[in-house]
Scaffold this motif. Structure first.
Motif, mmCIF file in Angstrom:
data_model
loop_
_atom_site.group_PDB
_atom_site.id
_atom_site.type_symbol
_atom_site.label_atom_id
_atom_site.label_comp_id
_atom_site.label_asym_id
_atom_site.label_seq_id
_atom_site.Cartn_x
_atom_site.Cartn_y
_atom_site.Cartn_z
ATOM 1 N N TYR A 61 0.835 -1.214 0.000
ATOM 2 C CA TYR A 61 0.000 0.000 0.000
ATOM 3 C C TYR A 61 0.870 1.264 0.000
ATOM 4 O O TYR A 61 0.675 2.165 -0.807
ATOM 5 C CB TYR A 61 -0.946 -0.008 1.214
ATOM 6 N N GLU A 84 -5.367 -5.742 -9.218
ATOM 7 C CA GLU A 84 -6.708 -5.196 -8.965
ATOM 8 C C GLU A 84 -6.682 -4.319 -7.716
ATOM 9 O O GLU A 84 -7.273 -3.233 -7.668
ATOM 10 C CB GLU A 84 -7.697 -6.371 -8.821
ATOM 11 N N TYR A 85 -5.946 -4.766 -6.693
ATOM 12 C CA TYR A 85 -5.766 -3.978 -5.462
ATOM 13 C C TYR A 85 -5.126 -2.625 -5.804
ATOM 14 O O TYR A 85 -5.596 -1.569 -5.377
ATOM 15 C CB TYR A 85 -4.885 -4.781 -4.499
ATOM 16 N N SER A 144 -5.217 -1.073 -8.573
ATOM 17 C CA SER A 144 -6.131 -0.225 -9.367
ATOM 18 C C SER A 144 -7.104 0.540 -8.470
ATOM 19 O O SER A 144 -7.635 1.565 -8.872
ATOM 20 C CB SER A 144 -6.896 -1.071 -10.395
ATOM 21 N N ARG A 145 -7.312 0.041 -7.244
ATOM 22 C CA ARG A 145 -8.216 0.743 -6.317
ATOM 23 C C ARG A 145 -7.483 1.805 -5.497
ATOM 24 O O ARG A 145 -8.100 2.567 -4.780
ATOM 25 C CB ARG A 145 -8.897 -0.269 -5.384
ATOM 26 N N HIS A 146 -6.129 1.801 -5.562
ATOM 27 C CA HIS A 146 -5.377 2.706 -4.684
ATOM 28 C C HIS A 146 -4.479 3.693 -5.412
ATOM 29 O O HIS A 146 -3.780 4.455 -4.768
ATOM 30 C CB HIS A 146 -4.553 1.885 -3.684
#
Ligand code: NCD
Length: 306
Positions: free
Chosen positions: A90, A115-116, A118-120
């Motif tokens: 992160y 995918e993770y 792409s959300r952050h």
């Protein structure tokens, strides 16, 4: 007109990507770069190649693709980064995003990592392989290479043999090739076959001989030992005897084309003579990889009408 995707995370869901457009654009770039060495399509675009897992061909292919299109490129791997000092994924993503890249090309050992990301992050995310999940650009370059060979995949049968369970390459191809009209046959030791999947156009066969007899092309895979919980193969010798593409066996099917995503372990999943012989498409796969990556970067990072 197609809708331009925000990210390229996988072939699945199967309507997420304008696949014919990507293949056409890759062929256009191949024709252009047979006469030129650079263009300006990505001038002013910043691409970060974040490879948290080792790679030779995918990483260099993305580097070359972005540079030849005129982008600014920064590449790093986990061993040279603060990940080795304990920084979380992160925080790494937030740090990279603060420098405002347009595209984050990412490889990671965890399925779902792209995918993770792409959300952050605000950047477009391009999945260069996430765990056992997907490797969309590899499947696209495999499809391009097969279409070069056969003209079309409509009515063709493509075999995939080896470590299906741990292979993101197999998974992306099992989704992509049927979309292009091919039938896919898969064959592996029972311990290396996923317990359940239901992808239409994909059939499991129990012997390599049956697969070879029915296929127009066969793709073999490396044993992904780094992703296995425990020894799922009793011995490499035994694996080679039953599941490898062996020169004396495969040469009995001279029309059959042979693919491998690399890296290759000779004498385990394929014989040296076969991988480097006239039936092999391996070098063509690598060459096409650059143009597929160019097309994917173009799709995400430019505003030209699609
Ligand atoms: C594959 C990968 O990393 O998933 N290689 C590649 O990208 N060309 C297959 C492998 O590592 O065996």
């Amino acid at each position: 007109m197609n809708e331009r995707p925000q990210h390229i995370l996988g072939i699945e869901p199967t309507n997420a990507l304008p696949i014919p457009l990507i293949l056409d654009k890759a062929r256009d770039y191949r024709a252009f770069f047979s006469r030129h060495s650079h263009c300006h399509d990505l001038e002013g675009v910043l691409v970060v190649n974040a490879f948290f897992e080792n790679s030779t061909r995918t990483k260099s292919s993305f580097d070359i693709a972005a540079k030849r299109l005129g982008a600014d490129v920064v590449s790093f791997g986990s061993s040279g980064s603060s990940i080795s000092k304990g920084e979380s994924l992160y925080d790494t993503l937030q740090t990279l995003d603060a420098m405002a890249p347009d595209c984050l090309v990412m490889r990671h050992r965890c399925s779902g990592a792209a995918e993770y990301a792409s959300r952050h992050v605000r950047a477009h995310v391009l999945n260069a392989g996430d765990g056992t999940h997907e490797h969309p650009t590899q499947a696209l370059l495999d499809a391009m290479t097969l279409i070069d060979e056969f003209g079309s995949l409509e009515g063709k049968t493509i075999g995939i043999v080896g470590d299906i369970a741990h292979s993101r390459v197999a998974r992306s191809n099992m989704h992509l090739l049927p979309l292009l009209g091919a039938k896919v046959l898969v064959c592996s030791p029972p311990t290396l076959m996923p317990r359940e999947w239901d992808i239409s156009g994909v059939e499991r066969v129990s012997s390599l001989t049956e697969l070879l007899e029915r296929c127009d092309a066969v793709m073999t895979l490396r044993l992904q030992l780094e992703r296995m919980q425990s020894g799922l193969v009793p011995s490499f010798n035994e694996y080679h005897r039953h599941y490898a593409l062996r020169q004396p066996v495969v040469s009995r099917f001279p029309q059959l084309k042979v693919l491998h995503p690399g890296p290759v372990n000779y004498g385990v999943e394929i014989d040296y003579e076969l991988a480097n012989g006239p039936q092999s498409l391996i070098r063509k796969q690598v060459a096409n990889g650059v143009f597929i990556r160019m097309a994917c970067l173009w799709l995400l990072c430019t505003s030209a009408n699609v």
